[in-house]
Enzyme design. Structure first.
Site, PDB file in Angstrom:
ATOM      1  N   ASP A  32     -27.530   1.909   8.341  1.00  0.00           N
ATOM      2  CA  ASP A  32     -27.278   3.157   9.083  1.00  0.00           C
ATOM      3  C   ASP A  32     -26.875   4.375   8.249  1.00  0.00           C
ATOM      4  O   ASP A  32     -26.039   4.261   7.353  1.00  0.00           O
ATOM      5  CB  ASP A  32     -26.110   2.982  10.060  1.00  0.00           C
ATOM      6  CG  ASP A  32     -26.157   1.724  10.869  1.00  0.00           C
ATOM      7  OD1 ASP A  32     -27.147   1.000  10.800  1.00  0.00           O
ATOM      8  OD2 ASP A  32     -25.169   1.465  11.568  1.00  0.00           O
ATOM      9  N   GLU A  79     -24.519  -0.082  19.894  1.00  0.00           N
ATOM     10  CA  GLU A  79     -23.892   0.309  18.636  1.00  0.00           C
ATOM     11  C   GLU A  79     -24.109   1.802  18.421  1.00  0.00           C
ATOM     12  O   GLU A  79     -24.971   2.416  19.048  1.00  0.00           O
ATOM     13  CB  GLU A  79     -24.527  -0.430  17.457  1.00  0.00           C
ATOM     14  CG  GLU A  79     -24.603  -1.923  17.646  1.00  0.00           C
ATOM     15  CD  GLU A  79     -25.218  -2.642  16.454  1.00  0.00           C
ATOM     16  OE1 GLU A  79     -24.581  -3.573  15.960  1.00  0.00           O
ATOM     17  OE2 GLU A  79     -26.327  -2.269  16.017  1.00  0.00           O
TER      18      GLU A  79
HETATM   19  C1  FRU Z   1     -25.735  -0.942  13.224  1.00  0.00           C
HETATM   20  C2  FRU Z   1     -24.566  -1.704  12.645  1.00  0.00           C
HETATM   21  C3  FRU Z   1     -23.293  -1.050  13.088  1.00  0.00           C
HETATM   22  C4  FRU Z   1     -22.339  -1.480  12.029  1.00  0.00           C
HETATM   23  C5  FRU Z   1     -23.195  -1.480  10.791  1.00  0.00           C
HETATM   24  C6  FRU Z   1     -22.842  -2.559   9.817  1.00  0.00           C
HETATM   25  O1  FRU Z   1     -26.902  -1.049  12.530  1.00  0.00           O
HETATM   26  O2  FRU Z   1     -24.631  -3.051  13.033  1.00  0.00           O
HETATM   27  O3  FRU Z   1     -22.909  -1.402  14.390  1.00  0.00           O
HETATM   28  O4  FRU Z   1     -21.252  -0.600  11.923  1.00  0.00           O
HETATM   29  O5  FRU Z   1     -24.520  -1.659  11.231  1.00  0.00           O
HETATM   30  O6  FRU Z   1     -23.538  -2.426   8.621  1.00  0.00           O
END
Ligand code: FRU
Length: 530
Positions: free
Chosen positions: A54, A229
């Site tokens: 992300d 998320e």
């Molecule tokens: C989304 C996620 C988030 C988390 C991050 C961990 O892609 O799963 O929810 O904070 O990636 O790398």
């Protein structure tokens, strides 16, 4: 973070005693291939080496755009999540910077956001520059909490707040805070996800340290599918709405999205400073497979207040893409607005279409156009005919603006990144009235059984035409349909060494017209033979 455990996503087992990231980077920077590998995106951001997911903490401050991102300093798959960092002066060329926020004491730095604390509400300011404050999820010891870190030197070094965590509800799936300043109520507002419950919680704070709950939203939308998320909540102008604005709540699902695997949905409605209320059904953010967890921000005073976002150009389901020594890239930055659309019945009067999110590549990217020309496409039917000149697309990165006139044909469109029995097809299909990207023969599709596929976005035919804008990079395609009212973002991993563009039409009533090709420069090096 259920999806991180499923699929074959493995965290690096024995964490090395000391990551030798600096050493690995120094070695990589000497390599002849530096940022020029055949599948290395040439105008989409990617880390020099190792795994990225992300985008985090997008913010504009003191003449610089900051891009932070989920990063593994120890390897090329998910693990040891930390915040990587890059900056840009023009939203196009990026400079890689050292790690911003590392994993520490077994607590990983998961996704989050960044704000510039102009009023020094947090008291983190030193000197006369406002502090940059990162609000992110700490993951470890069986739970997820919200933490702060701050920087007094434009993001170059970071200090973790001694009073962390600032928000702890003893929950293992409580993550991805996004904070913005709400002018009308004079306070910070946070949206953060109770991921498993598919509930977004809103909090308010005067100082970024003490948070109180305001309201909750969800479960909603495609509620039966996996988690939520990376929520984002922001206000957008309605095109031609004479100043009318509405609010958008965006959330991302680890699996079960429109094209399969992970993807985002959004709600349009109102935010009264306390509560978000949706006024229409959820819609899909992107109809391809590879656009996830976008982060939006506004770049005042650089612009008049536009809202931009960048997404992770990958899908959790097929995330172990065949590239090394890096994995993943970001989408191009896109500006956002809302457009009122009629329903499927185009005759007027029908209001059921509601508002759609419109996404367009930021105008800054136009500086990469090194050569533009219009392409003659008339008379093409079947089989597809090449319309580019030999050698024209040597570097394989380009932008194409085109108009499809379906006529009465079953389909009409183009093939890009062609090779021996290899191509990625973009077209319009009369039935069911959709633009599609077909990547089943796009090159390496075998690295994951769910990768090969064809992804459709419902598209309006306006005055007999569907307009497309294609952004093609070495391992990706983004298709912006009808001036951004739908997008298909897909990664592709071609082996083709004959990078031509071909056009086709199902019969003589159909046409590919008004096609302009822009050959693009690399943001890393001048274009050369490769
Ligand atoms: C989304 C996620 C988030 C988390 C991050 C961990 O892609 O799963 O929810 O904070 O990636 O790398």
């Amino acid at each position: 973070w259920g999806h991180l455990l499923v699929d074959h996503l493995v965290q690096t087992d024995d964490p090395p005693k000391r990551f030798d990231l600096e050493h690995q980077l120094a070695k990589y920077r000497q390599s002849a291939d530096y940022l020029r590998e055949p599948l290395r995106p040439q105008y989409h951001f990617s880390p020099e080496i190792n795994w990225m997911n992300d985008p985090n903490g997008l913010v504009f401050h003191d003449g610089e755009y900051h891009l932070f991102y989920q990063y593994n300093p120890a390897g090329n798959s998910w693990g040891h999540m930390s915040w990587g960092h890059a900056v840009s002066a023009d939203l196009t060329h990026w400079q890689h910077l050292p790690l911003a926020i590392p994993e520490a004491d077994g607590i990983m730095a998961f996704s989050g956001c960044c704000v510039v604390d102009h009023h020094n509400s947090s008291g983190f300011r030193r000197g006369d520059q406002p502090a940059m404050v990162a609000i992110y999820t700490g993951h470890g010891n069986g739970k997820q909490v919200q933490n702060l870190a701050y920087s007094n030197d434009n993001g170059r070094t970071w200090t973790k707040y001694a009073g962390n965590p600032v928000l702890d509800i003893d929950n293992p799936d409580f993550r991805d805070p996004k904070v913005f300043w709400h002018e009308a109520t004079g306070r910070w507002v946070m949206v953060v996800s109770l991921a498993k419950e598919k509930v977004v919680v809103l909090y308010a704070s005067k100082n970024l340290k003490d948070w109180s709950e305001l309201s909750r939203f969800g479960p909603a939308g495609v509620a039966q599918k996996s988690n939520w998320e990376c929520p984002d909540l922001f206000e957008l102008p309605v095109e031609g709405g004479e100043g009318k604005t509405l609010w958008v709540l965006e959330v991302d699902m680890g699996s079960g999205s429109v094209a399969g695997g992970s993807g985002g949905e959004y709600f349009v409605g109102h935010f009264d400073g306390t509560r978000f209320t949706a006024t229409q059904e959820a819609k899909w953010v992107d109809f391809g497979r590879d656009f996830y967890a976008p982060v939006s921000w506004s770049d005042i005073p650089q612009s008049d207040g536009r809202r931009i976002w960048i997404g992770w150009f990958n899908n959790w389901q097929t995330c172990l893409v065949p590239t090394s020594p890096w994995r993943s890239c970001m989408s191009v930055p896109r500006t956002l607005s809302l457009r009122k659309t009629p329903g499927r019945d185009d005759s007027g009067g029908d209001d059921s279409g509601g508002y759609v999110l419109v996404q367009r590549p930021v105008k800054e990217l136009q500086q990469l156009r090194v050569h533009s020309r219009s392409i003659q496409t008339h008379g093409a039917t079947w089989p597809p005919v090449a319309v580019t000149k030999p050698g024209e697309l040597t570097d394989r990165v380009f932008e194409l603006e085109t108009t499809l006139k379906p006529g009465t044909a079953r389909s009409v469109g183009l093939r890009i990144r062609t090779g021996d029995d290899e191509f990625t097809e973009v077209g319009y299909d009369r039935e069911p009235g959709a633009v599609y990207v077909d990547r089943r023969k796009s090159g390496n599709v075998a690295f994951h059984q769910a990768f090969a596929g064809r992804h459709e976005a419902p598209a309006r035919v306006l005055d007999g035409e569907v307009s497309l804008r294609l952004l093609v990079d070495r391992s990706s395609i983004e298709v912006f349909i009808n001036d951004g009212e739908a997008v298909i973002s897909d990664r592709i991993f071609p082996s083709g060494q004959k990078p031509t563009i071909e056009v086709f039409a199902g019969d003589e009533s159909a046409q590919v017209t008004a096609t302009t090709l822009h050959v693009l420069d690399s943001i890393w090096h001048p274009i050369g033979d490769n």
